[in-house]
Write a protein that holds these residues in place. Structure first.
Motif, PDB file in Angstrom:
ATOM      1  N   UNK A   1       0.845  -1.200   0.000  1.00  0.00           N
ATOM      2  CA  UNK A   1       0.000   0.000   0.000  1.00  0.00           C
ATOM      3  C   UNK A   1       0.880   1.251   0.000  1.00  0.00           C
ATOM      4  N   UNK A   2       1.851   1.291   0.896  1.00  0.00           N
ATOM      5  CA  UNK A   2       2.746   2.458   0.993  1.00  0.00           C
ATOM      6  C   UNK A   2       3.555   2.650  -0.294  1.00  0.00           C
ATOM      7  N   UNK A   3       4.075   1.549  -0.827  1.00  0.00           N
ATOM      8  CA  UNK A   3       4.901   1.622  -2.035  1.00  0.00           C
ATOM      9  C   UNK A   3       4.124   2.120  -3.245  1.00  0.00           C
TER      10      UNK A   3
ATOM     11  N   UNK B   1      -4.593   5.076   3.449  1.00  0.00           N
ATOM     12  CA  UNK B   1      -5.031   4.082   4.430  1.00  0.00           C
ATOM     13  C   UNK B   1      -6.514   3.753   4.269  1.00  0.00           C
ATOM     14  N   UNK B   2      -7.325   4.799   4.061  1.00  0.00           N
ATOM     15  CA  UNK B   2      -8.764   4.589   3.906  1.00  0.00           C
ATOM     16  C   UNK B   2      -9.066   3.715   2.691  1.00  0.00           C
ATOM     17  N   UNK B   3      -8.382   3.983   1.574  1.00  0.00           N
ATOM     18  CA  UNK B   3      -8.590   3.170   0.371  1.00  0.00           C
ATOM     19  C   UNK B   3      -8.103   1.739   0.588  1.00  0.00           C
ATOM     20  N   UNK B   4      -6.991   1.597   1.287  1.00  0.00           N
ATOM     21  CA  UNK B   4      -6.454   0.262   1.554  1.00  0.00           C
ATOM     22  C   UNK B   4      -7.418  -0.561   2.395  1.00  0.00           C
ATOM     23  N   UNK B   5      -7.989   0.065   3.427  1.00  0.00           N
ATOM     24  CA  UNK B   5      -8.960  -0.620   4.285  1.00  0.00           C
ATOM     25  C   UNK B   5     -10.219  -0.965   3.493  1.00  0.00           C
TER      26      UNK B   5
ATOM     27  N   UNK C   1     -11.872  -4.656   3.005  1.00  0.00           N
ATOM     28  CA  UNK C   1     -13.288  -4.937   3.308  1.00  0.00           C
ATOM     29  C   UNK C   1     -13.983  -5.529   2.098  1.00  0.00           C
ATOM     30  N   UNK C   2     -13.706  -4.990   0.924  1.00  0.00           N
ATOM     31  CA  UNK C   2     -14.319  -5.513  -0.299  1.00  0.00           C
ATOM     32  C   UNK C   2     -13.862  -6.950  -0.560  1.00  0.00           C
ATOM     33  N   UNK C   3     -12.592  -7.214  -0.303  1.00  0.00           N
ATOM     34  CA  UNK C   3     -12.064  -8.564  -0.521  1.00  0.00           C
ATOM     35  C   UNK C   3     -12.676  -9.568   0.458  1.00  0.00           C
TER      36      UNK C   3
END
Length: 138
Positions: A119-121, A126-130, A134-136
Motif C-alpha cells: 500500500x505504501x509503495x 489508508x482509507x482506500x487500503x482498508x 473490506x471488499x475482498x
C-alpha cells in the motif's frame, strides 16, 4: 441443517457429545455458508486459546448430528482447516489442533504487514487500503 433449526440456534446433541465444540452455532439465515461459519469458529477458538494444540475435535458425524448439518459440510470445514495446517487428522487419533494451528494469526499478521508495505509503495491511502480489504472479505 434441519428444517427446525432456527437462525442462531444450536441443534440438540444427536447421541454423541460434541465436546470442545459444544458452543458452536450455525446461523441458517447468514449469507456465510455453514462450513465457513464452522471453520471460522474453530479458527477463532484456536486463535483465542480455547482450542489448544493437541485438542481433539469431535468426529465429523457426531458434530454434523449435533449441529444438524450434512456430514459433507463438516468434513469440508475440517478439510479446509487441515489444508491450512490448523488441524491434523490421523486415523486413530482423529482430528486434532496442530502445532501450526496457533500460529495462524501470526501468518495473517505477516500478510497484513506485507500488504501495508505494498500500500505504501503504491501511494494508496489508508482509507482506500482498508476499503479494498473490506471488499475482498466481502
Amino acid at each position: 441443517m434441519t428444517p427446525d433449526t432456527k437462525p442462531g440456534s444450536e441443534a440438540p446433541p444427536a447421541g454423541n457429545d460434541p465436546g470442545v465444540l459444544a458452543k458452536v452455532r450455525i446461523d441458517a439465515s447468514s449469507s456465510v455458508p455453514p462450513y465457513e461459519q464452522l471453520r471460522l469458529q474453530i479458527l477463532d477458538g484456536v486463535n483465542d486459546g480455547r482450542l489448544a494444540v493437541g485438542t481433539r475435535l469431535p468426529p465429523v458425524r457426531a458434530l454434523a448430528g449435533h449441529l444438524g448439518l450434512a456430514v459433507n459440510t463438516v468434513a469440508k470445514a475440517y478439510r479446509e482447516l487441515e489444508q491450512a495446517q490448523v488441524v491434523t487428522t490421523r486415523s486413530r487419533a482423529g482430528t486434532v489442533i496442530a502445532a501450526n494451528g496457533d500460529s495462524s494469526r501470526g501468518r495473517v499478521a505477516e500478510a497484513a504487514a506485507a500488504y501495508a508495505e505494498t500500500v505504501r509503495a503504491n501511494g494508496v491511502s489508508d482509507d482506500d487500503a482498508v476499503s479494498l480489504v473490506r471488499a475482498a472479505l466481502g
